[in-house]
Design an enzyme around this catalytic site. Structure first.
Site, PDB file in Angstrom:
ATOM      1  N   TRP A  83      -4.295  -0.534  -4.319  1.00 33.85           N
ATOM      2  CA  TRP A  83      -3.693   0.144  -3.194  1.00 33.85           C
ATOM      3  C   TRP A  83      -4.542   0.923  -2.375  1.00 33.85           C
ATOM      4  O   TRP A  83      -4.412   0.857  -1.148  1.00 33.85           O
ATOM      5  CB  TRP A  83      -2.546   0.999  -3.995  1.00 33.85           C
ATOM      6  CG  TRP A  83      -2.223   2.160  -2.973  1.00 33.85           C
ATOM      7  CD1 TRP A  83      -2.385   3.389  -3.337  1.00 33.85           C
ATOM      8  CD2 TRP A  83      -1.433   2.014  -1.883  1.00 33.85           C
ATOM      9  NE1 TRP A  83      -1.825   4.158  -2.394  1.00 33.85           N
ATOM     10  CE2 TRP A  83      -1.000   3.545  -1.450  1.00 33.85           C
ATOM     11  CE3 TRP A  83      -0.701   1.210  -1.243  1.00 33.85           C
ATOM     12  CZ2 TRP A  83      -0.585   3.745  -0.229  1.00 33.85           C
ATOM     13  CZ3 TRP A  83      -0.176   1.331   0.051  1.00 33.85           C
ATOM     14  CH2 TRP A  83       0.038   2.696   0.661  1.00 33.85           C
ATOM     15  N   ASP A  86       6.724  -1.885 -10.582  1.00 31.38           N
ATOM     16  CA  ASP A  86       5.644  -1.109  -9.737  1.00 31.38           C
ATOM     17  C   ASP A  86       4.129  -1.693 -10.144  1.00 31.38           C
ATOM     18  O   ASP A  86       4.103  -1.655 -11.373  1.00 31.38           O
ATOM     19  CB  ASP A  86       5.861   0.419 -10.345  1.00 31.38           C
ATOM     20  CG  ASP A  86       4.813   1.237  -9.498  1.00 31.38           C
ATOM     21  OD1 ASP A  86       4.095   0.665  -8.697  1.00 31.38           O
ATOM     22  OD2 ASP A  86       4.648   2.470  -9.908  1.00 31.38           O
TER      23      ASP A  86
END
Length: 295
Positions: free
Chosen positions: A162, A248
């Site tokens: 990320w 997630d």
């Protein structure tokens, strides 16, 4: 210090978000900056709802009504650089310590007590460091998809991916990003996440966050987070409710299992099978589960 303020007309008719704005511009150390917070409901207990990146208090719109219906007050601030709060343009303004200091000052300025701390993402990295310094104000914990920022490599692989993506996309579209993991969002809801950011100049805080996660023991916030982790392991006595967005890829089930071991008395989590990182988008079930567990 140059700071931008998102025009109010960007926040009209946001779906599912009828909450009147509340502002403070006199927090100690931040006198030139205006912070926004939702303040809904009335009651002796307070749900303090802390968001992460690149979201803002809009993320809690599904959870605020059931919290209020339980007879509580809900306070949901926007961090500087996010939502309706002011947005300094210098990325150097944004540090772990400064964000944390703003939250602590807000709690004290509003004189909040009997707090249920509700955290996810950066809301947890920052918010979990607050109770050790003001334990008499906090009673309960509702924790979702987050971690302690202890500065102990290796960081979770999903987070490293990320961070790399965020650094390559400095003008990210928050609404488009969040909808990727929350397919049930309408286009109007996705647009509401992007409303605070008319252009890239408003996104300094959004851009900065991934690089603020402590990645070595001496990084800003790391020692504070290690101290907080010890406190949650040994000193915390309040009831905890954990919910995990099982899809997630950044702070998912493995990270949350580790976190559960660091919170004294943490019960088995509510697993949101379809939930992603922004698990508050499944927030009605989480709020109902926490309230039922504590009744």
């Amino acid at each position: 210090m140059e700071s931008l303020r998102t025009p109010e007309d960007r926040f009209t008719a946001l779906p599912g978000y009828p909450f009147a704005p509340h502002y403070l511009d006199d927090l100690p150390g931040f006198e030139r900056l205006r912070v926004h917070y939702v303040d809904a409901g009335r009651g002796d207990r307070v749900f303090l709802c802390l968001h992460g990146q690149p979201s803002w208090s809009y993320l809690y719109r599904r959870m605020i009504p059931p919290f209020v219906a339980s007879g509580a007050r809900v306070v949901a601030p926007d961090l500087f650089g996010f939502g309706r709060s002011d947005k300094p343009v210098d990325e150097g303004f944004y540090t772990f310590s400064r964000h944390r200091a703003m939250l602590a000052a807000l709690v004290e300025r509003l004189d909040l007590s009997r707090i249920t701390l509700v955290v996810q993402d950066w809301g947890g990295l920052l918010g979990l460091t607050l109770p050790p310094d003001m334990p008499g104000r906090f009673e309960r914990l509702l924790v979702m998809n987050t971690m302690f920022a202890a500065g102990e490599p290796p960081l979770p692989p999903g987070f490293l991916a990320w961070r790399d993506w965020a650094n390559r996309n400095p003008d990210m579209d928050p609404g488009r990003l969040i909808k990727r993991g929350c397919a049930h969002l309408t286009d109007a809801e996705a647009a509401a996440y992007s409303a605070p950011y008319p252009d890239a100049r408003y996104k300094a805080g959004v851009r900065r966050f991934p690089n603020l996660v402590p990645d070595h023991p001496d990084a800003d916030g790391a020692a504070l987070s290690r101290r907080a982790r010890r406190w949650w392991r040994t000193e915390w006595r309040g009831p905890t409710f954990m919910a995990v967005g099982m899809q997630d890829p950044v702070l998912g089930p493995d990270v949350m299992r580790d976190l559960a071991r660091d919170i004294n008395g943490c019960p088995p989590p509510l697993e949101i099978a379809d939930g992603g990182h922004f698990v508050q988008e499944w927030g009605e079930a989480i709020a109902a589960g926490a309230i039922a567990a504590w009744d």
